[in-house]
Structure formats: C-alpha cells, structure tokens
Design a protein around this motif. Structure first.
Motif, short mmCIF file in Angstrom:
data_model
loop_
_atom_site.label_atom_id
_atom_site.label_comp_id
_atom_site.label_asym_id
_atom_site.label_seq_id
_atom_site.Cartn_x
_atom_site.Cartn_y
_atom_site.Cartn_z
N LEU A 2 0.84 -1.20 0.00
CA LEU A 2 0.00 0.00 0.00
C LEU A 2 0.87 1.26 0.00
N HIS A 3 1.96 1.22 0.78
CA HIS A 3 2.86 2.38 0.84
C HIS A 3 3.50 2.64 -0.51
N ARG A 4 3.95 1.59 -1.17
CA ARG A 4 4.59 1.75 -2.47
C ARG A 4 3.63 2.34 -3.51
N VAL A 5 2.39 1.85 -3.51
CA VAL A 5 1.43 2.31 -4.51
C VAL A 5 1.00 3.75 -4.23
N VAL A 6 0.76 4.09 -2.96
CA VAL A 6 0.35 5.46 -2.62
C VAL A 6 1.48 6.44 -2.94
N THR A 7 2.72 6.07 -2.62
CA THR A 7 3.87 6.92 -2.93
C THR A 7 3.98 7.15 -4.43
N TRP A 8 3.78 6.10 -5.21
CA TRP A 8 3.82 6.19 -6.67
C TRP A 8 2.72 7.10 -7.19
N GLN A 9 1.51 6.96 -6.65
CA GLN A 9 0.39 7.80 -7.08
C GLN A 9 0.65 9.28 -6.82
N LEU A 10 1.05 9.58 -5.59
CA LEU A 10 1.24 10.98 -5.21
C LEU A 10 2.42 11.61 -5.94
N ALA A 11 3.46 10.82 -6.19
CA ALA A 11 4.61 11.35 -6.94
C ALA A 11 4.22 11.70 -8.36
N ASN A 12 3.38 10.88 -8.99
CA ASN A 12 2.98 11.12 -10.37
C ASN A 12 1.95 12.23 -10.49
N ARG A 13 1.35 12.64 -9.37
CA ARG A 13 0.42 13.77 -9.40
C ARG A 13 1.16 15.11 -9.38
N ARG A 14 2.40 15.09 -8.96
CA ARG A 14 3.15 16.34 -8.86
C ARG A 14 3.48 16.90 -10.23
N GLY A 15 3.40 18.21 -10.34
CA GLY A 15 3.76 18.86 -11.58
C GLY A 15 5.28 18.92 -11.73
N THR A 67 -5.41 -5.22 -2.35
CA THR A 67 -5.14 -5.13 -0.91
C THR A 67 -5.97 -4.04 -0.26
N ALA A 68 -6.10 -2.90 -0.93
CA ALA A 68 -6.91 -1.80 -0.40
C ALA A 68 -8.37 -2.23 -0.26
N LEU A 69 -8.90 -2.93 -1.25
CA LEU A 69 -10.28 -3.43 -1.18
C LEU A 69 -10.42 -4.44 -0.04
N SER A 70 -9.42 -5.30 0.12
CA SER A 70 -9.46 -6.32 1.17
C SER A 70 -9.39 -5.70 2.55
N VAL A 71 -8.60 -4.63 2.71
CA VAL A 71 -8.48 -3.95 3.99
C VAL A 71 -9.83 -3.35 4.40
N LYS A 72 -10.51 -2.72 3.46
CA LYS A 72 -11.82 -2.14 3.77
C LYS A 72 -12.83 -3.23 4.14
N ALA A 73 -12.76 -4.35 3.43
CA ALA A 73 -13.67 -5.45 3.73
C ALA A 73 -13.38 -6.04 5.11
N ALA A 74 -12.09 -6.20 5.45
CA ALA A 74 -11.71 -6.76 6.74
C ALA A 74 -12.09 -5.84 7.89
N GLU A 75 -12.04 -4.53 7.66
CA GLU A 75 -12.39 -3.56 8.71
C GLU A 75 -13.89 -3.35 8.85
N VAL A 106 -5.92 3.23 -5.04
CA VAL A 106 -5.58 2.92 -3.65
C VAL A 106 -5.68 4.16 -2.76
N TYR A 107 -5.14 5.29 -3.21
CA TYR A 107 -5.11 6.49 -2.36
C TYR A 107 -6.51 6.94 -1.96
N LEU A 155 -8.24 4.44 0.53
CA LEU A 155 -7.73 4.53 1.90
C LEU A 155 -8.02 5.88 2.54
N ASN A 156 -8.26 6.90 1.73
CA ASN A 156 -8.46 8.25 2.23
C ASN A 156 -9.90 8.51 2.68
N HIS A 157 -10.77 7.53 2.54
CA HIS A 157 -12.16 7.66 2.97
C HIS A 157 -12.48 6.61 4.03
#
Length: 206
Positions: A32-45, A111-119, A181-182, A185-187
């Motif tokens: 989850l950390h790797r994917v979120v870091t990748w997403q946020l990095a690619n959002r940067r101008g 994994t993000a979908l599974s985490v929400k389901a488990a919680e 993923v971001y 997890l952000n909701h």
C-alpha cells in the motif's frame, strides 16, 4: 465472502458473493505504501527551471567606472542583484514521475479493497439510482446510512447521483476505471454498487 447488499433507502436487497482473491487478501502495508507513494509522486507537476546568468539576454558591458563612482563596482547587468538578472543557483527542471510494476499496482488495489472489507467498512449497494437527484434528499439518505466520509464507486458514472453529491463534503464518486488505492484509503467508508463489483471482478480476471 458473502456480504449483505442494501439500497440507498437502507432496505436490504439480498446477499452478494465477493471473490476472496480480490476482497479477502491479507493486509500488506508495504505494498500500500509503495502504490500510494507512486500515485502521489505522479500527481506532482514538473519543477520549472529558473534562468541563470547564461540564460538572460542583458548587456555584459561594464556600465560604470571601476572607482570613483560612489557605488559598487559592476561589470554586467546579468548579475543576480539586478532586476531582470539571472538567478544564482536557481532550481533545475526536473520531473517527479516514478514507475511501478503493473503487478504491484494490481496487488495494491486488491489489498486496499481487502483492507476495507476486513475492517467492516465496505458497503455494497444495489445501485445509485435516485428518485430525486437533489443534494438535500441525498444528504438525508446518507445520514440514515451513516455515511459521513465515503467513496462511491459505480460501474459507470451515475450523473444524477454525482450531481446531487457534488456539494456534499467528503463524499466522492468515481467510476470503476478510476478506482485507486489512495482515494480508497483516504475515505472512512468504501461503497460499491453491484455493477461495480462485477466490473472489478471482470477487470482483475482479464
């Protein structure tokens, strides 16, 4: 994994079977950390470069005498202390984009979908159809369901629901193609429609 399905008015609409290979994986914080870091990095101008002395079109002719003028001894209008002069040690042009293996991205979303389901924070609705596509009516329905900070994902964008939810804070709507993923997890609550579950299953199964 069997989950109770309901409608927007809170009534039960039967059960739905969620595939274990998508909604039943173990939590992987590292993925989850790797994917979120990748997403946020690619959002940067892209960082823009500043013009330095060699990039500025100004005269380099010495404009005053070396001594006796009562001021500092300058030899070029390109100096950083002048308005319009080149910047000293300015920022360089750079991009912050990162690459990430597709298998890791897919595993991160599962994994993000599974985490929400488990919680217990995964809710499945029959659909997002509204009799009256008004913000007030939708707010009352979401209040009864207990959704304060929720992400709604449908197979296709439901324009009536999206329009009604546009002015509600912390309520976001995405099509299945935009599930990421971001945002999941952000909701606090993830709300999927029956059609979204079917489309996600088809997407992961090729």
């Amino acid at each position: 994994m069997k989950v109770k399905m309901q409608s927007l008015d809170g009534k039960a609409s039967g059960d739905i079977e969620l595939p274990e290979e998508i909604f039943g994986l173990e939590a992987r914080p590292d993925i989850l950390h790797r994917v979120v870091t990748w997403q946020l990095a690619n959002r940067r101008g892209m960082a823009r470069a500043a013009r330095e002395r060699g990039d500025v079109a100004r005269t380099s002719k010495k404009f005053g005498r070396q001594k006796g003028g009562g001021g500092a001894r300058h030899g070029s209008r390109k100096a950083p202390i002048f308005v319009g002069g080149g910047k000293a040690h300015g920022p360089k042009a750079r991009t912050f984009e990162q690459s990430l293996n597709k298998k890791v991205r897919v595993l991160g979303l599962k994994t993000a979908l599974s985490v929400k389901a488990a919680e217990g924070k995964l809710v499945v609705l029959k659909d997002l159809d509204l009799k009256d596509a008004k913000t007030k009516a939708l707010k009352e329905s979401l209040g009864k369901l207990g959704f304060e900070r929720a992400l709604f994902i449908d197979a296709e964008t439901n324009e009536g629901f999206k329009k009604a939810a546009a002015n509600l804070p912390h309520i976001d709507v995405l099509p299945t193609a935009g599930a990421n993923v971001y945002d999941i997890l952000n909701h606090d609550t993830l709300v999927l429609t029956k059609a979204a579950v079917e489309k996600l299953e088809a997407r992961f199964n090729g």
